[in-house]
Every structure is written in C-alpha cells, then in structure tokens.
Design an enzyme around this catalytic site. Structure first.
Site, short mmCIF file in Angstrom:
data_model
loop_
_atom_site.label_atom_id
_atom_site.label_comp_id
_atom_site.label_asym_id
_atom_site.label_seq_id
_atom_site.Cartn_x
_atom_site.Cartn_y
_atom_site.Cartn_z
N HIS A 72 -25.75 6.34 -42.10
CA HIS A 72 -26.03 5.19 -43.04
C HIS A 72 -27.35 5.65 -43.73
O HIS A 72 -27.85 5.03 -44.61
CB HIS A 72 -25.99 3.91 -42.66
CG HIS A 72 -27.05 3.33 -41.98
ND1 HIS A 72 -27.15 3.37 -40.64
CD2 HIS A 72 -28.19 2.83 -42.21
CE1 HIS A 72 -28.22 2.95 -40.24
NE2 HIS A 72 -29.04 2.53 -41.31
N GLN A 203 -35.55 -2.71 -39.54
CA GLN A 203 -35.22 -1.96 -40.77
C GLN A 203 -36.46 -0.71 -40.87
O GLN A 203 -37.61 -0.80 -40.54
CB GLN A 203 -35.54 -2.65 -41.94
CG GLN A 203 -34.17 -3.66 -42.27
CD GLN A 203 -34.18 -4.84 -41.55
OE1 GLN A 203 -34.76 -5.21 -40.56
NE2 GLN A 203 -33.49 -5.67 -42.26
N GLY A 204 -35.85 0.55 -40.96
CA GLY A 204 -36.57 1.56 -41.13
C GLY A 204 -36.61 2.32 -39.71
O GLY A 204 -36.94 3.38 -39.65
N ASP A 205 -36.10 1.98 -38.77
CA ASP A 205 -36.16 2.49 -37.48
C ASP A 205 -34.68 3.18 -37.35
O ASP A 205 -34.44 4.07 -36.47
CB ASP A 205 -36.12 1.57 -36.19
CG ASP A 205 -37.34 1.02 -36.31
OD1 ASP A 205 -38.46 1.54 -36.09
OD2 ASP A 205 -37.67 -0.38 -35.50
N SER A 206 -33.74 2.90 -38.36
CA SER A 206 -32.53 3.37 -38.27
C SER A 206 -32.55 4.98 -38.14
O SER A 206 -33.37 5.52 -38.84
CB SER A 206 -31.69 3.26 -39.75
OG SER A 206 -30.94 2.13 -39.49
N1 ARG Z 1 -30.02 -0.50 -40.14
C1 ARG Z 1 -31.41 -0.70 -39.90
C2 ARG Z 1 -31.91 0.49 -40.69
O1 ARG Z 1 -31.53 1.20 -41.46
C3 ARG Z 1 -31.50 -0.56 -38.49
C4 ARG Z 1 -31.39 -1.96 -38.27
C5 ARG Z 1 -31.59 -2.11 -36.58
N2 ARG Z 1 -31.51 -3.58 -36.40
C6 ARG Z 1 -31.55 -3.86 -35.16
N3 ARG Z 1 -31.47 -5.51 -35.16
N4 ARG Z 1 -31.67 -3.41 -34.15
O2 ARG Z 1 -33.23 0.85 -40.47
#
Ligand code: ARG
Length: 257
Positions: A72, A203-206
């Site tokens: 993603h 967000q941003g760790d993905s």
């Molecule tokens: N989808 C997020 C990203 O693009 C990562 C989200 C992780 N969320 C969580 N609750 N662990 O950075």
C-alpha cells in the site's frame, strides 16, 4: 469489504503530506517523544537495516539493493525512479545519510487492498548496511516483537525526525478477529499490541519491519507494518503482513529484480 475501510489507505497519503512538513525537532513544550506510539529513540546503528522511503513509509533492506516495504506504500509495479531511500541514520536530517533512488518497484502479485501487503523497491545502487533476513517459517510468529519507524508518535501526529522503536507482544488470530472481524486475513496477517493499547506503529511506519531475535540471536523479520484502527487504541492491535507466508514469493520476486 473491510470493516474499517479507512484505516489503511488514507495513511500512506497522509504520511506523504506529514513527512513533507514535519521533520523538525520536537519543541521542548511537547511531552517526551513517544515513538512509533509509546516507544523510545533508537540508537544510531541499532537497526542498520531500517530505511525511510520518500513517499512517507518505512522499509527494511532485504538485500543491499532491495527494500522490502508494504504494497500500500507503492502505486503498482514497473520502472520507478521516483522513490528515494534514506538509510544509515536514525536522524533523517543527518548529512551522513545514504540516499539512493529507486529504479523499479514490484508490488505483491494480486494485491487488491486486502492482505498481500508487501512490495519490493529496487535501488539504483547498493546501500552498505546490514540486511534483515525474513522469516521463512512460522517458528518466530510468537513472543515479543520490535517495531521501528519515523511515523507518527500518536494518532494524527507528525512524522518523526528520529527513528523510534517499541516492543509489542504477539496477538493470536482469534483474539485479533475479535477486534477486526473479517477484515483480518489470518493466513496473511499477524497482529501485535497490548490489550490496554498505548504502544503501536502508526501512520508513516507502514512498510517498516516488525522483527525479533531468532534462536541464534539474529534479527529476523516476521511482519511488515500494514494497518490498524487508529493507533495504540485499547483492544485494537496493529496488523502486520505475515512475512513467513510470503517468504518464498518474496525471494522469487527479488530474484527477478
Ligand atoms: N497504514 C499505516 C501507514 O501507511 C500504518 C498503520 C499502522 N497502524 C497501526 N495501528 N499499527 O503508515
């Protein structure tokens, strides 16, 4: 349909915007940095395989010239010179950082937004840092994991200048399904977090790795940061791509890059 359709894709986009404006030192008026969410700062060199990707995601060096990240985080497969990988530093503003452009991206075959959240980014030149091996069996899909990233330190928060780390315990599929119902793909995803919340990726760790020590004491990657309902909320663990499920596909895909 996912139970929480917004939980996943918004993030990469949001992270790009956040990354552009918020890589600045935390002001002293703020609370002590809680990384990732609920973590602490990583030491320089502690996780040398960690990579920051310019679209606002994390990644890990699968080889010195291939970054493993989340599907993603990328827009598809093919030639792609738009991504910059930053490595070798915990401080993204450190002038000693190694920055290398992408040449190609390979998004997981069949990726459609549910499960299969992995991708490979080929770099224009090797990065001279240790790589992170991936789990090739389910043997390490348990215990306590380490997560790290430059993503938000709280839900809705700014991207971070310094790499943050945290520990999160394994959560069983059965328990994770209590939270996420049929949104969870148990054969392709792995959950981790505390029932009480407080510590999580965000967000941003993905795309960044979730990893632990193997029986020989070496780091092994068991997950890829994928999604969650908010960040660090009680009873909503983080959801990670189950790397062992895709290990052989990842290896054969990497061999084509
Ligand atoms: N989808 C997020 C990203 O693009 C990562 C989200 C992780 N969320 C969580 N609750 N662990 O950075």
């Amino acid at each position: 349909m996912r139970k929480f359709p917004g939980a996943r894709r918004l993030i990469a986009t949001g992270a790009v915007l956040l990354a552009a404006v918020s890589l600045q030192p935390l002001s002293s008026a703020q609370a002590a940095p809680s990384p990732v969410v609920g973590g602490t700062r990583a030491a320089q060199g502690e996780f040398p395989f960690m990579v920051r990707l310019s679209m606002g995601c994390g990644g890990a060096l699968y080889t010195q010239q291939i970054v493993l990240t989340a599907a993603h985080c990328v827009s598809g497969s093919g030639a792609n010179t738009s991504i910059t990988a930053t490595a070798g530093v915990v401080d993204l503003q450190n002038s000693a950082a190694t920055k290398v452009r992408s040449t190609r991206v390979l998004q997981a075959p069949g990726y459609n937004g549910t499960g299969k959240d992995w991708a490979l980014v080929k770099l224009a030149a090797p990065i001279n840092q240790p790589t992170l091996k991936i789990a090739t069996s389910t043997a390490y899909n348990s215990g306590t994991f380490t997560v790290a990233g430059w993503g938000a330190a709280r839900e809705g928060g700014a991207q971070q200048r310094y790499l943050l780390k945290a520990s999160v315990p394994f959560v069983s599929d059965a328990s994770c399904q209590q939270s996420y119902g049929s949104s969870l793909v148990p054969g392709e995803e792995l959950c981790a977090g505390y029932q009480a919340g407080g510590t999580d990726t965000c967000q941003g760790d993905s795309g960044g790795p979730m990893f632990r020590r193997d029986n020989a004491g070496a780091w092994v990657q068991v997950g890829i940061v994928s999604w969650g309902q908010g960040c660090a909320r009680p009873n909503y663990p983080g959801v990670y791509t189950e790397v062992s499920t895709f290990a052989s596909q990842i290896a054969s895909a990497a061999a084509t890059l």
